[in-house]
Design a protein around this motif. Structure first.
Motif, PDB file in Angstrom:
ATOM      1  N   SER A 244      53.859  10.713  90.415  1.00 11.84           N
ATOM      2  CA  SER A 244      55.138  10.852  91.113  1.00 11.84           C
ATOM      3  C   SER A 244      56.266  10.313  90.242  1.00 11.84           C
ATOM      4  O   SER A 244      56.017   9.582  89.275  1.00 11.84           O
ATOM      5  CB  SER A 244      55.104  10.105  92.453  1.00 11.84           C
ATOM      6  OG  SER A 244      54.815   8.731  92.260  1.00 11.84           O
ATOM      7  N   ASP A 245      57.483  10.635  90.609  1.00  8.38           N
ATOM      8  CA  ASP A 245      58.612  10.314  89.743  1.00  8.38           C
ATOM      9  C   ASP A 245      59.062   8.865  89.845  1.00  8.38           C
ATOM     10  O   ASP A 245      59.725   8.361  88.948  1.00  8.38           O
ATOM     11  CB  ASP A 245      59.790  11.248  90.031  1.00  8.38           C
ATOM     12  CG  ASP A 245      60.382  11.038  91.414  1.00  8.38           C
ATOM     13  OD1 ASP A 245      59.617  10.771  92.357  1.00  8.38           O
ATOM     14  OD2 ASP A 245      61.615  11.156  91.568  1.00  8.38           O
TER      15      ASP A 245
ATOM     16  N   ILE B   5      57.819  15.984  85.346  1.00  6.28           N
ATOM     17  CA  ILE B   5      58.144  16.231  86.764  1.00  6.28           C
ATOM     18  C   ILE B   5      59.586  16.695  86.820  1.00  6.28           C
ATOM     19  O   ILE B   5      60.513  15.960  86.461  1.00  6.28           O
ATOM     20  CB  ILE B   5      57.933  14.979  87.637  1.00  6.28           C
ATOM     21  CG1 ILE B   5      56.442  14.789  87.898  1.00  6.28           C
ATOM     22  CG2 ILE B   5      58.687  15.117  88.963  1.00  6.28           C
ATOM     23  CD1 ILE B   5      56.125  13.783  88.999  1.00  6.28           C
TER      24      ILE B   5
ATOM     25  N   TYR C 102      52.840  15.102  92.727  1.00  2.58           N
ATOM     26  CA  TYR C 102      51.801  16.134  92.809  1.00  2.58           C
ATOM     27  C   TYR C 102      50.721  15.620  93.744  1.00  2.58           C
ATOM     28  O   TYR C 102      50.196  14.520  93.555  1.00  2.58           O
ATOM     29  CB  TYR C 102      51.223  16.432  91.435  1.00  2.58           C
ATOM     30  CG  TYR C 102      51.866  17.607  90.741  1.00  2.58           C
ATOM     31  CD1 TYR C 102      51.114  18.709  90.348  1.00  2.58           C
ATOM     32  CD2 TYR C 102      53.231  17.631  90.507  1.00  2.58           C
ATOM     33  CE1 TYR C 102      51.710  19.808  89.723  1.00  2.58           C
ATOM     34  CE2 TYR C 102      53.845  18.714  89.879  1.00  2.58           C
ATOM     35  CZ  TYR C 102      53.078  19.794  89.497  1.00  2.58           C
ATOM     36  OH  TYR C 102      53.670  20.879  88.884  1.00  2.58           O
TER      37      TYR C 102
ATOM     38  N   VAL D 204      54.605  11.760  82.894  1.00  2.01           N
ATOM     39  CA  VAL D 204      55.343  12.000  84.133  1.00  2.01           C
ATOM     40  C   VAL D 204      56.827  12.120  83.879  1.00  2.01           C
ATOM     41  O   VAL D 204      57.511  13.017  84.386  1.00  2.01           O
ATOM     42  CB  VAL D 204      55.058  10.873  85.154  1.00  2.01           C
ATOM     43  CG1 VAL D 204      55.908  11.075  86.414  1.00  2.01           C
ATOM     44  CG2 VAL D 204      53.579  10.817  85.519  1.00  2.01           C
TER      45      VAL D 204
ATOM     46  N   PRO E  82      53.065  20.506  93.661  1.00  2.00           N
ATOM     47  CA  PRO E  82      54.255  19.690  93.923  1.00  2.00           C
ATOM     48  C   PRO E  82      54.437  19.355  95.405  1.00  2.00           C
ATOM     49  O   PRO E  82      54.175  20.172  96.289  1.00  2.00           O
ATOM     50  CB  PRO E  82      55.391  20.571  93.406  1.00  2.00           C
ATOM     51  CG  PRO E  82      54.760  21.437  92.369  1.00  2.00           C
ATOM     52  CD  PRO E  82      53.385  21.726  92.887  1.00  2.00           C
TER      53      PRO E  82
END
Length: 359
Positions: free
Chosen positions: A139-140, A357, A16, A353, A27
């Motif tokens: 973030s992932d 996500i 994001y 997260v 996103p």
């Protein structure tokens, strides 16, 4: 021609990001570098929201590069390690805080003060050594040199422990450095927010007698009953401030709003130390007389080096110290930022997260 964040590196990632000074996050598909020989890659599970994230996405400090993915209170599980990594293996729980790089050769780095390195690389918003921008933990996944990855203690919760990677080390480090970590030391904490509530917990764990200063009288119950502080002072009450003169060995000032410093210096004993960890916008109004009389110290402190941050995590695990948090999904982040601006959180938001996500 500037390369799109999606194609700078070979590994696709999702996060994001803010695109402009509105600070609204949405996103973004971007990319992470391939795992190098000394790199650790991990799936991000939780990331705390620090007040500096809010300043950064809105470009309050006039230094933001967009798109901007904030977050430097990052925890997760290792998914890949480089061939020369020695400290971590797949499946380990790890954390990354405010730094992902430094020169590793200057005097500061050699002394384990990477936070003072002139070539430090912060976790988000600055050029990395390869020239590409760093992106944070909203973030992932993350990838970082193993030197800047922290071993996560087994009995420290990932979610409520995540904010310690900023708030924890920001308060632990000055307590240690300025020798306010001895049992019986009389320590003041100014402000009872994201930093302040952790400062109280750290100081109490060291055995200090803790006094909380706040402009909000309603926080007295939270300070005394909830956080087990020993004393509470309404810093707007002149009589209470007068009674506090000369009583404290040291004060950790966590407030980022503009506020008077002189009354806090007056609360110190001779040779006492007032340490600023907050970032008021306006210059401080300090009389030389208030420092000279009693040989008092006015100092500042940011975070700590990697060795001390690991020490802090182990200390927190030993003493059961975590942040008081509200867990949110990533798509709530803009609402959380608005609430943070109004101090409407007790005391830290943490993004789930790993569960929010969607790829």
């Amino acid at each position: 021609m500037t390369t799109s964040p999606e194609f700078e590196h070979p590994i696709k990632a999702y996060g994001y990001a803010a695109r402009d000074t509105s600070g609204m996050l949405s996103p973004l598909t971007f990319s992470r570098r391939a795992t190098g020989d000394k790199d650790v890659r991990f799936k991000v599970l939780y990331c705390g929201i620090c007040h500096s994230d809010l300043h950064y996405v809105r470009n309050d400090w006039r230094s933001t590069s967009y798109p901007a993915i904030p977050g430097h209170e990052i925890v997760g599980v290792v998914t890949e390690v480089g061939s020369n990594v020695e400290k971590f293996k797949i499946g380990d729980k790890v954390g990354v805080g405010c730094l992902v790089g430094s020169c590793r050769s200057c005097q500061s780095c050699a002394s384990d003060y990477e936070q003072d390195c002139l070539k430090q690389v912060q976790t988000f918003g600055v050029p990395n050594f390869d020239g590409t921008q760093t992106y944070g933990g909203y973030s992932d996944q993350m990838v970082a040199d193993e030197h800047f990855v922290l071993r996560w203690p087994e009995n420290l919760p990932l979610d409520s422990g995540a904010p310690l990677l900023c708030a924890g080390i920001t308060t632990y480090s000055p307590l240690r450095y300025f020798e306010l970590d001895k049992p019986g030391t009389k320590v003041g904490v100014v402000g009872l927010g994201g930093l302040g509530h952790v400062a109280v917990k750290m100081a109490k764990a060291f055995g200090a007698e803790v006094t909380v200063f706040s402009t909000t009288p309603a926080k007295e119950k939270e300070a005394i009953d909830g956080l087990k502080a020993d004393h509470f002072i309404n810093s707007k009450d002149e009589h209470q401030m007068q009674a506090a003169r000369g009583t404290l060995d040291g004060i950790i000032d966590t407030v980022s709003g503009n506020h008077p410093i002189a009354p806090l210096l007056n609360a110190l004993t001779p040779h006492g130390k007032l340490v600023l960890v907050g970032l008021p916008e306006k210059p401080l109004d300090v009389s030389a007389f208030s420092l000279i009389m009693g040989r008092k110290t006015l100092a500042g402190s940011s975070i700590g080096g990697l060795k001390e941050t690991q020490e802090m995590l182990d200390f927190a695990a030993k003493h059961g110290i975590t942040a008081d948090i509200e867990i949110i999904p990533i798509d709530y982040v803009n609402t959380a930022m608005k609430r943070l601006l109004k101090s409407d959180v007790r005391y830290r938001f943490v993004i789930d997260v790993g569960n929010s996500i969607r790829l």
